[in-house]
Write a protein that holds these residues in place. Structure first.
Motif, PDB file in Angstrom:
ATOM      1  N   SER A  86       0.830  -1.207   0.000  1.00 21.29           N
ATOM      2  CA  SER A  86       0.000   0.000   0.000  1.00 21.29           C
ATOM      3  C   SER A  86       0.870   1.264   0.000  1.00 21.29           C
ATOM      4  CB  SER A  86      -0.907   0.020   1.237  1.00 21.29           C
ATOM      5  OG  SER A  86      -0.121   0.219   2.407  1.00 21.29           O
ATOM      6  N   LEU A  87       0.275   2.351  -0.422  1.00 21.60           N
ATOM      7  CA  LEU A  87       0.953   3.646  -0.410  1.00 21.60           C
ATOM      8  C   LEU A  87       1.358   4.015   1.019  1.00 21.60           C
ATOM      9  CD1 LEU A  87       1.892   6.196  -1.876  1.00 21.60           C
ATOM     10  CD2 LEU A  87      -0.426   7.103  -1.611  1.00 21.60           C
ATOM     11  N   PHE A  88       0.485   3.773   1.978  1.00 24.59           N
ATOM     12  CA  PHE A  88       0.776   4.099   3.369  1.00 24.59           C
ATOM     13  C   PHE A  88       2.032   3.378   3.857  1.00 24.59           C
ATOM     14  CE2 PHE A  88       0.484   2.967   7.873  1.00 24.59           C
ATOM     15  CZ  PHE A  88       0.484   4.242   8.433  1.00 24.59           C
ATOM     16  N   ARG A  89       2.123   2.089   3.612  1.00 23.96           N
ATOM     17  CA  ARG A  89       3.280   1.302   4.071  1.00 23.96           C
ATOM     18  C   ARG A  89       4.558   1.808   3.416  1.00 23.96           C
ATOM     19  NH1 ARG A  89       4.242  -3.672   6.760  1.00 23.96           N
ATOM     20  NH2 ARG A  89       2.040  -3.802   7.224  1.00 23.96           N
ATOM     21  N   ARG A  90       4.489   2.137   2.149  1.00 23.71           N
ATOM     22  CA  ARG A  90       5.660   2.683   1.455  1.00 23.71           C
ATOM     23  C   ARG A  90       6.083   4.018   2.063  1.00 23.71           C
ATOM     24  NH1 ARG A  90       6.110   1.978  -4.915  1.00 23.71           N
ATOM     25  NH2 ARG A  90       5.262  -0.086  -5.192  1.00 23.71           N
ATOM     26  N   LEU A  91       5.108   4.880   2.318  1.00 25.76           N
ATOM     27  CA  LEU A  91       5.421   6.206   2.847  1.00 25.76           C
ATOM     28  C   LEU A  91       6.026   6.133   4.243  1.00 25.76           C
ATOM     29  CD1 LEU A  91       2.381   8.311   1.579  1.00 25.76           C
ATOM     30  CD2 LEU A  91       4.719   8.277   0.674  1.00 25.76           C
ATOM     31  N   VAL A  92       5.529   5.236   5.063  1.00 28.32           N
ATOM     32  CA  VAL A  92       6.078   5.104   6.415  1.00 28.32           C
ATOM     33  C   VAL A  92       7.511   4.568   6.348  1.00 28.32           C
ATOM     34  CG1 VAL A  92       5.798   4.012   8.665  1.00 28.32           C
ATOM     35  CG2 VAL A  92       3.807   4.855   7.456  1.00 28.32           C
ATOM     36  N   ALA A  93       7.769   3.595   5.486  1.00 27.16           N
ATOM     37  CA  ALA A  93       9.133   3.094   5.311  1.00 27.16           C
ATOM     38  C   ALA A  93      10.038   4.213   4.793  1.00 27.16           C
ATOM     39  CB  ALA A  93       9.145   1.897   4.364  1.00 27.16           C
ATOM     40  N   LEU A 117      16.795   0.017   5.490  1.00 30.63           N
ATOM     41  CA  LEU A 117      16.488  -0.250   6.897  1.00 30.63           C
ATOM     42  C   LEU A 117      15.010  -0.012   7.201  1.00 30.63           C
ATOM     43  CD1 LEU A 117      19.724   1.324   8.381  1.00 30.63           C
ATOM     44  CD2 LEU A 117      19.240  -1.088   7.959  1.00 30.63           C
ATOM     45  N   GLY A 118      14.437   1.048   6.634  1.00 32.94           N
ATOM     46  CA  GLY A 118      13.008   1.311   6.828  1.00 32.94           C
ATOM     47  C   GLY A 118      12.137   0.231   6.209  1.00 32.94           C
ATOM     48  N   MET A 119      12.563  -0.300   5.085  1.00 36.24           N
ATOM     49  CA  MET A 119      11.809  -1.356   4.420  1.00 36.24           C
ATOM     50  C   MET A 119      11.865  -2.656   5.222  1.00 36.24           C
ATOM     51  SD  MET A 119      13.012  -0.516   0.547  1.00 36.24           S
ATOM     52  CE  MET A 119      11.876  -1.576  -0.330  1.00 36.24           C
ATOM     53  N   GLN A 120      12.988  -2.900   5.891  1.00 38.20           N
ATOM     54  CA  GLN A 120      13.106  -4.094   6.724  1.00 38.20           C
ATOM     55  C   GLN A 120      12.085  -4.060   7.855  1.00 38.20           C
ATOM     56  OE1 GLN A 120      17.174  -4.674   8.017  1.00 38.20           O
ATOM     57  NE2 GLN A 120      17.938  -4.327   5.950  1.00 38.20           N
ATOM     58  N   VAL A 121      11.944  -2.896   8.477  1.00 37.23           N
ATOM     59  CA  VAL A 121      11.000  -2.744   9.587  1.00 37.23           C
ATOM     60  C   VAL A 121       9.574  -3.012   9.121  1.00 37.23           C
ATOM     61  CG1 VAL A 121      10.018  -1.075  11.213  1.00 37.23           C
ATOM     62  CG2 VAL A 121      12.489  -1.132  10.834  1.00 37.23           C
ATOM     63  N   TRP A 122       9.239  -2.562   7.922  1.00 40.63           N
ATOM     64  CA  TRP A 122       7.873  -2.678   7.401  1.00 40.63           C
ATOM     65  C   TRP A 122       7.676  -3.895   6.504  1.00 40.63           C
ATOM     66  CZ3 TRP A 122       3.791  -0.273   9.306  1.00 40.63           C
ATOM     67  CH2 TRP A 122       4.051   0.769  10.187  1.00 40.63           C
TER      68      TRP A 122
END
Length: 166
Positions: free
Chosen positions: A20-27, A97-102
Motif C-alpha cells: 500500500s501507499l501508506f506502508r511505502r510512505l512510512v518506510a 532499513l526502513g523497508m526491513q522494519v515494514w
C-alpha cells in the motif's frame, strides 16, 4: 527477460503481496531520517576538507559573504551519497532499513534482486515521481498491481514479504 545471474528471493509469488501507499510512505519516513543523518555527516566531512584546503578564516569569510549558499559540488556529492545508500541496500537485500522494519522489498518482476542499473533508474525516477507533486507515488492508487512510476520505469516491484517465523 533477465538471465538468472544470481539467486532469486526464496518466497514464492503466492506468498508476496502488493504494498500500500501508506506502508511505502512510512518506510520512506524511516529511511529519510537515516539519510538526513548520513547527509549531515557527509556535509561535515566536506566542510572539514574545505577548511583544510582554504583555511578556517578564509572559509568563514567566504561563507559569510554567501559564496557557499549554492555549492554545486556539495549538492552533487550529497546526491551521489544518497544514491549509493539506496543502491547498496536495493541491490544487496532489496531492503533499506526502513523497508526491513515494514517487511517490504524491491525486486525484479521475476523475483530477483535489482541490478545497479535498475537501482539508478529507480532512484532518478523516484525523484521525478516526487517532483511532479507526488503523482508518481499516487499512481499506486490507480494501478492494479500498486506500482508507482519508478516501479514501471525500472521494471521492478515493491512487495510485502511474510514475517519470518522464529
Amino acid at each position: 527477460m533477465r538471465a538468472p545471474s544470481h539467486t532469486p528471493y526464496p518466497e514464492s509469488a503466492e506468498e508476496l503481496q502488493s504494498v500500500s501507499l501508506f506502508r511505502r510512505l512510512v518506510a520512506m519516513l524511516y529511511d529519510t531520517l537515516i539519510t538526513v543523518a548520513l547527509l549531515m555527516v557527509t556535509t561535515g566531512f566536506y566542510k572539514m576538507i574545505q577548511a583544510k584546503i582554504l583555511g578556517t578564516e578564509k572559509l568563514k569569510q567566504l561563507t559569510e559573504a554567501g559564496h557557499f549558499d549554492t555549492d554545486p559540488l556539495l549538492s552533487s556529492i550529497l546526491f551521489i551519497v544518497m544514491f549509493l545508500f539506496y543502491g547498496y541496500f536495493w541491490t544487496k537485500s532489496g531492503q533499506t532499513l526502513g523497508m526491513q522494519v515494514w517487511h517490504i522489498r524491491i525486486q525484479t518482476r521475476e523475483g530477483y534482486p535489482v541490478r545497479w542499473t535498475q537501482a539508478l533508474l529507480r532512484f532518478f525516477m523516484a525523484w521525478v515521481s516526487a517532483l511532479c507533486f507526488g503523482l508518481g507515488y499516487l499512481w499506486i492508487l490507480v494501478d492494479k498491481k500498486k506500482r508507482a512510476w519508478h516501479d514501471h520505469f525500472s521494471l521492478s516491484e515493491v512487495v510485502r514479504i511474510p514475517k519470518r517465523k522464529k
